[in-house]
Design a protein around this motif. Structure first.
Motif, short mmCIF file in Angstrom:
data_model
loop_
_atom_site.label_atom_id
_atom_site.label_comp_id
_atom_site.label_asym_id
_atom_site.label_seq_id
_atom_site.Cartn_x
_atom_site.Cartn_y
_atom_site.Cartn_z
N THR A 1 -56.59 1.26 -42.95
CA THR A 1 -56.97 2.35 -43.02
C THR A 1 -57.92 2.32 -44.22
N LEU A 2 -58.63 2.61 -43.79
CA LEU A 2 -59.89 2.51 -44.99
C LEU A 2 -59.78 4.39 -45.51
N SER A 3 -59.51 4.67 -47.16
CA SER A 3 -59.43 5.69 -47.49
C SER A 3 -59.61 5.59 -49.64
N HIS A 4 -60.24 6.88 -50.06
CA HIS A 4 -59.67 6.50 -51.24
C HIS A 4 -58.63 7.32 -51.96
N VAL A 5 -57.70 7.72 -51.04
CA VAL A 5 -56.67 7.74 -51.47
C VAL A 5 -55.31 6.53 -51.62
N GLU A 6 -55.20 6.06 -52.49
CA GLU A 6 -53.85 5.36 -52.78
C GLU A 6 -53.01 5.04 -52.24
N ASP A 7 -52.14 6.50 -52.11
CA ASP A 7 -51.24 6.40 -51.96
C ASP A 7 -51.33 7.62 -51.02
N HIS A 8 -50.15 6.94 -49.79
CA HIS A 8 -50.37 7.85 -48.27
C HIS A 8 -49.64 9.07 -48.38
N LYS A 9 -48.74 9.17 -49.94
CA LYS A 9 -47.92 10.22 -50.07
C LYS A 9 -48.25 11.45 -51.46
N SER A 10 -49.71 11.45 -51.30
CA SER A 10 -50.87 12.26 -51.71
C SER A 10 -50.78 13.54 -51.30
N GLU A 11 -50.85 14.25 -52.15
CA GLU A 11 -50.83 15.51 -52.16
C GLU A 11 -51.89 16.12 -51.35
N VAL A 12 -53.26 15.37 -51.45
CA VAL A 12 -54.86 15.83 -50.88
C VAL A 12 -54.67 15.57 -49.12
N ARG A 13 -53.72 14.79 -48.86
CA ARG A 13 -54.24 14.55 -47.62
C ARG A 13 -53.50 15.67 -46.08
N GLY A 14 -52.90 16.99 -47.24
CA GLY A 14 -52.57 18.00 -46.33
C GLY A 14 -52.25 19.03 -47.41
N SER A 15 -53.14 19.95 -47.35
CA SER A 15 -53.25 21.00 -48.22
C SER A 15 -54.24 22.25 -47.92
N VAL A 16 -53.86 23.70 -47.86
CA VAL A 16 -54.77 24.60 -47.54
C VAL A 16 -55.41 25.06 -48.69
N LEU A 17 -55.54 23.70 -49.84
CA LEU A 17 -56.86 24.45 -50.86
C LEU A 17 -57.98 23.15 -50.21
N ASP A 18 -57.63 22.13 -49.32
CA ASP A 18 -59.17 20.95 -48.81
C ASP A 18 -59.39 21.51 -47.75
N THR A 19 -60.55 22.38 -48.69
CA THR A 19 -61.64 23.33 -48.09
C THR A 19 -62.93 22.07 -48.35
N MET A 20 -64.36 22.67 -47.88
CA MET A 20 -65.21 22.27 -48.19
C MET A 20 -66.00 21.89 -49.79
N SER A 21 -65.01 23.51 -50.89
CA SER A 21 -65.44 23.13 -52.26
C SER A 21 -64.95 21.60 -52.38
N GLN A 22 -63.64 21.29 -51.82
CA GLN A 22 -63.23 20.02 -52.74
C GLN A 22 -64.11 18.40 -51.75
N VAL A 23 -65.31 18.43 -51.14
CA VAL A 23 -66.29 17.73 -50.54
C VAL A 23 -67.13 17.09 -50.69
N ASP A 24 -67.54 15.68 -51.59
CA ASP A 24 -68.76 15.88 -52.48
C ASP A 24 -69.59 15.19 -51.09
N LEU A 25 -70.80 15.70 -50.85
CA LEU A 25 -71.70 15.54 -49.49
C LEU A 25 -71.73 14.32 -50.05
N ARG A 26 -72.17 13.98 -51.52
CA ARG A 26 -72.87 12.77 -51.44
C ARG A 26 -72.16 11.29 -51.31
N LYS A 27 -70.50 11.38 -51.88
CA LYS A 27 -69.65 10.42 -51.44
C LYS A 27 -69.33 10.52 -50.66
N LEU A 28 -69.10 11.25 -49.29
CA LEU A 28 -68.96 10.85 -47.89
C LEU A 28 -70.23 10.38 -47.68
N LYS A 29 -71.77 10.42 -47.98
CA LYS A 29 -72.26 9.89 -47.42
C LYS A 29 -72.27 8.35 -47.75
N ARG A 30 -72.15 8.19 -49.04
CA ARG A 30 -72.17 7.23 -49.65
C ARG A 30 -70.82 6.33 -49.30
#
Length: 580
Positions: free
Chosen positions: A399-428
Motif C-alpha cells: 500500500t502506498l500512502s502518505h500516512v505512516e500509521d494505519h490507525k491514523s485519524e486521517v483515514r476516517g473523519s467527517v473533516l476529511d473534505t476538499m479543504s484538507q486536500v492539496d491538489l499540487r501534492k495529489l498531482k505530484r
C-alpha cells in the motif's frame, strides 16, 4: 462547492414555524455592573435570543446519527436514536438527562467521556461549514477525539449536524447559561428573571432501530491487456468508500477519494499508451475499485474469493507481478510503502520499489520515502491495509500512502473534505506512481534517469483540471458503505465510476456482494438520518418563580378579604387623622 475547497454542507434544510421579528435599532448604550458576570456575553445573549421567536417557536433540521454497525458480531458505535432533553453546554456542571451541545473546539475525548459518565441524554455536535478556516490543531484534536469515540460502543445517542445561524444562537445561549451557573447567587437570580426561555431537543420515532440485512458491497474491475503471449499482471486498486463519525457527513476526500482519483487518471494515461500496439507493455494492468474498504476490506475479500475460488479463469490465477494499493495520497511530503513482508531482492515488487526511489530522489528529493513493515497477525480478525487481503492469498503487494500509521485519524473523519486536500501534492504523487510504473514496465533504467526520461509530459501529461474534477465529483456525496446502494445519488456515483472505467478499459465488470443472512460479517442499522426539532420553552426555574409570585399575590388578596373589616377601620382612622 465554495472557493478554496470550502464545503456548503448538503442536506441541511430548516423551517421556522413562526416568523422571527426583525431586530430594532439599538437604543442608547447602557452598562451593567455585576460582579463575576461577562457583560458583553449578556448583551450577545439578549441579541441572539431573538433569533427564534419566544414561547411556542420551533426549528426543524436534519441531524445525522453516529456510526452504528456490527463488525464480526462486535458492536460498534451509537445504538440509541431517541432524544427528549433540554440543551446544555459541555461546560455545564450537571449533564444528567441533558442533551450536550458541542462545537468543534468543545468536542474532546474528555468532554465526551464526561457526558457518558454523567449519563447525558444525548450529544449534538455542530460542524462548521467552512472547514478551511478552522486551525489545523483544532482539526487534528477533533479527529483524535472522533477516532476514540468511534472505538466505543454506547447507548447514548450522538448526532452531528452542520451549524447554521439558528443553531449557533442556541449554542451561545446554553453556553452563557452554563457560565451564569458558576457566578454569584445575585447573578443567577437576575439571569433567571431575564432568561425566560430554554431549548428542548427532540428526536422522536415510534419505530425501533432495525438492522439492514440487504446492504450490498459493490466492486468494479477493468483491464488493459498487455503485449505478448503470457504477460504478468500488475493489479492497481483503491477502495472508494469513506468513513467518519456520521455516515451522512463522511465525504472522504483524502481517504480515499485521492486513491480513486489517481487510479482513474492512471487508467486514462496508460490507455493512451496501450492504444498503440507498438507502445503496449508486456504487462496486463488490472484496475479495481473496491467497496467495504472501511469495514475490514470486505469488498476486496469477496472479490478475491470470487476470482480465485469460483472463477474458472482470472488474471489473479496467472502470474501476478505485484499489487499496488492506493490509499490516502492527497497531502503531506511523505510517502510510505506498507508491506507485510520485505520484498525479495530481484522480485518484480523489489524492482518497482527501486523505481519509486529513483523517481522521488531525482525529481522530488524533498519527499520523504520510507518502507513500513507490518506482519499480518493471523490471530486477528481485522486487517490494517488492503494489500494484506492479497498477502493472505500469497499475492505480493503493498500500500502506498502518505500516512505512516494505519490507525491514523486521517483515514476516517467527517473533516476529511476538499479543504484538507492539496491538489499540487495529489498531482505530484500521481506523477511519481505513473512514472515509476512506466520505468518498470518498459525497462527505461538503461536509457537514462527518471529526470531525463519523462514519459508523461505534453499530450500525455497528468491534467490538473481532471484531478480537480474527479475529486470534486467524488466528494459531492458522502460515500459511506451503508449508503452506496441505497440513495439515487450514490447509485449514480457507482454508475459513473463504472462508465469511467468502460471509457478507458476493457472487460469491465461490476460485482455485487450480498451479506450472508445467517452470519453476516458486517451489519448496518437504519435511522442514520433523522429530523430533529429544537423548541424554545420556558425553563422550570422561571415557572417556579412565576408560581411563587402568583401564590404571593393570591395570599395578599386572601388576607385582605379575610381581614377586610380591620383593614377598613384602620384606613378610616388614618384618613380621619390626616383630615384633622
Amino acid at each position: 462547492m465554495l472557493a478554496g475547497g470550502d464545503r456548503w454542507w448538503p442536506g441541511l434544510t430548516g423551517t421556522l414555524v413562526l416568523h422571527q421579528q426583525p431586530l430594532q435599532e439599538s437604543k442608547a448604550p447602557f452598562t451593567l455592573q455585576l460582579k463575576g458576570f461577562h457583560q458583553e456575553g449578556l448583551v450577545h445573549w439578549m441579541v441572539c435570543g431573538t433569533a427564534l421567536p419566544a414561547a411556542s417557536s420551533s426549528y426543524e433540521f436534519n441531524a445525522y446519527r453516529m456510526q452504528h454497525y456490527n463488525l464480526l458480531q462486535e458492536k460498534q458505535g451509537c445504538r440509541g436514536a431517541i432524544v427528549v432533553a433540554e440543551a446544555r453546554s459541555s461546560d455545564d456542571h450537571s449533564l444528567m438527562r441533558r442533551c450536550v451541545i458541542m462545537k468543534l473546539t468543545d468536542f474532546t475525548a474528555e468532554h465526551y467521556q464526561d457526558a457518558l459518565s454523567q449519563n447525558a441524554a444525548a450529544v449534538l455536535i455542530l460542524l462548521p461549514k467552512n472547514i478551511s478556516s478552522v486551525p489545523a490543531d483544532v482539526v487534528q484534536g477533533f479527529m483524535r477525539a472522533e477516532r476514540e469515540t468511534l472505538l466505543k460502543d454506547t447507548m447514548m445517542p450522538v448526532y452531528v449536524v452542520p451549524e447554521d445561524e439558528q443553531l449557533l444562537c442556541m449554542y451561545e445561549e446554553v453556553k452563557l447559561a452554563a457560565a451564569t451557573r458558576v457566578s454569584s447567587i445575585l447573578v443567577r437570580v437576575l439571569h433567571s428573571m431575564v432568561s425566560t426561555t430554554a431549548f428542548q431537543i427532540l428526536v422522536s420515532n415510534s419505530y425501533p432501530i432495525k438492522p439492514v440485512t440487504d446492504n450490498a458491497i459493490i466492486t468494479l474491475e477493468g483491464v488493459l491487456p498487455g503485449a505478448g503471449e503470457d504477460p504478468q499482471t500488475i493489479v492497481i486498486t483503491a477502495h472508494y468508500d469513506s468513513y467518519g463519525l456520521a455516515p451522512w457527513l463522511s465525504f472522504g476526500a483524502d481517504s480515499n477519494g485521492s486513491g480513486v482519483t489517481i487510479l482513474l487518471e492512471l487508467a486514462r494515461i496508460f490507455q493512451r499508451l496501450y492504444s498503440d500496439p507498438r507502445s503496449k507493455a508486456p504487462y496486463h494492468l488490472l484496475f479495481s475499485l473496491t467497496g467495504g474498504g472501511k469495514y475490514n476490506f470486505l469488498g476486496t475479500k469477496r472479490w478475491l474469493e470470487e476470482n480465485m475460488d469460483h472463477a474458472e479463469s482470472s488474471l489473479l490465477h496467472d502470474n501476478v507481478a505485484f499489487v499496488l494499493c492506493l490509499d490516502t495520497l492527497a497531502s503531506g511530503d511523505e510517502l510510505y510503502i506498507h508491506v507485510s513482508r520485505p520484498p525479495r531482492p530481484g522480485s518484480p515488487l523489489h524492482t518497482f520499489i527501486q523505481k519509486l526511489e529513483q523517481v522521488i530522489s531525482s525529481r522530488f528529493p524533498w519527499v520523504h520515502f520510507e518502507m513500513v513493515h507490518k506482519k499480518i497477525n493471523l490471530g486477528e480478525t481485522t486487517v490494517a491495509w488492503e494489500h494484506e487481503r492479497y498477502a493472505v492469498r500469497r499475492i505480493p503487494g503493498f500500500t502506498l500512502s502518505h500516512v505512516e500509521d494505519h490507525k491514523s485519524e486521517v483515514r476516517g473523519s467527517v473533516l476529511d473534505t476538499m479543504s484538507q486536500v492539496d491538489l499540487r501534492k495529489l498531482k505530484r504523487n500521481a506523477v511519481i506512481i505513473a512514472e515509476s510504473l512506466a520505468h518498470f514496465m518498459y525497462g527505461l533504467s538503461d536509457k537514462g534517469s527518471p529526470k531525463e526520461i519523462q514519459v508523461f509530459k505534453g499530450q500525455m501529461e497528468i491534467l490538473d483540471s481532471r484531478l480537480t474534477a474527479l475529486m470534486s465529483f467524488l466528494t459531492s456525496v458522502p460515500r459511506a458503505t451503508q449508503l452506496m446502494d441505497r440513495e439515487p445519488t450514490h447509485t449514480l456515483l457507482i454508475s459513473s465510476l463504472e462508465q469511467e472505467l468502460r471509457q478507458h478499459l476493457v472487460q469491465v465488470y461490476k460485482h455485487t456482494f450480498k451479506p450472508d443472512r445467517r452470519d453476516p460479517e458486517v451489519t448496518f442499522f437504519d435511522q442514520m438520518k433523522q429530523p430533529m426539532m429544537m423548541y424554545r420553552v420556558k425553563p422550570a426555574a422561571f415557572d417556579l418563580f412565576l408560581g411563587g409570585c402568583i401564590a404571593a399575590y393570591l395570599g395578599v388578596v386572601y388576607y385582605g378579604i379575610q381581614n377586610f373589616g380591620n383593614i377598613y377601620s384602620r384606613l378610616k382612622l388614618v384618613v380621619k387623622s390626616k383630615s384633622q
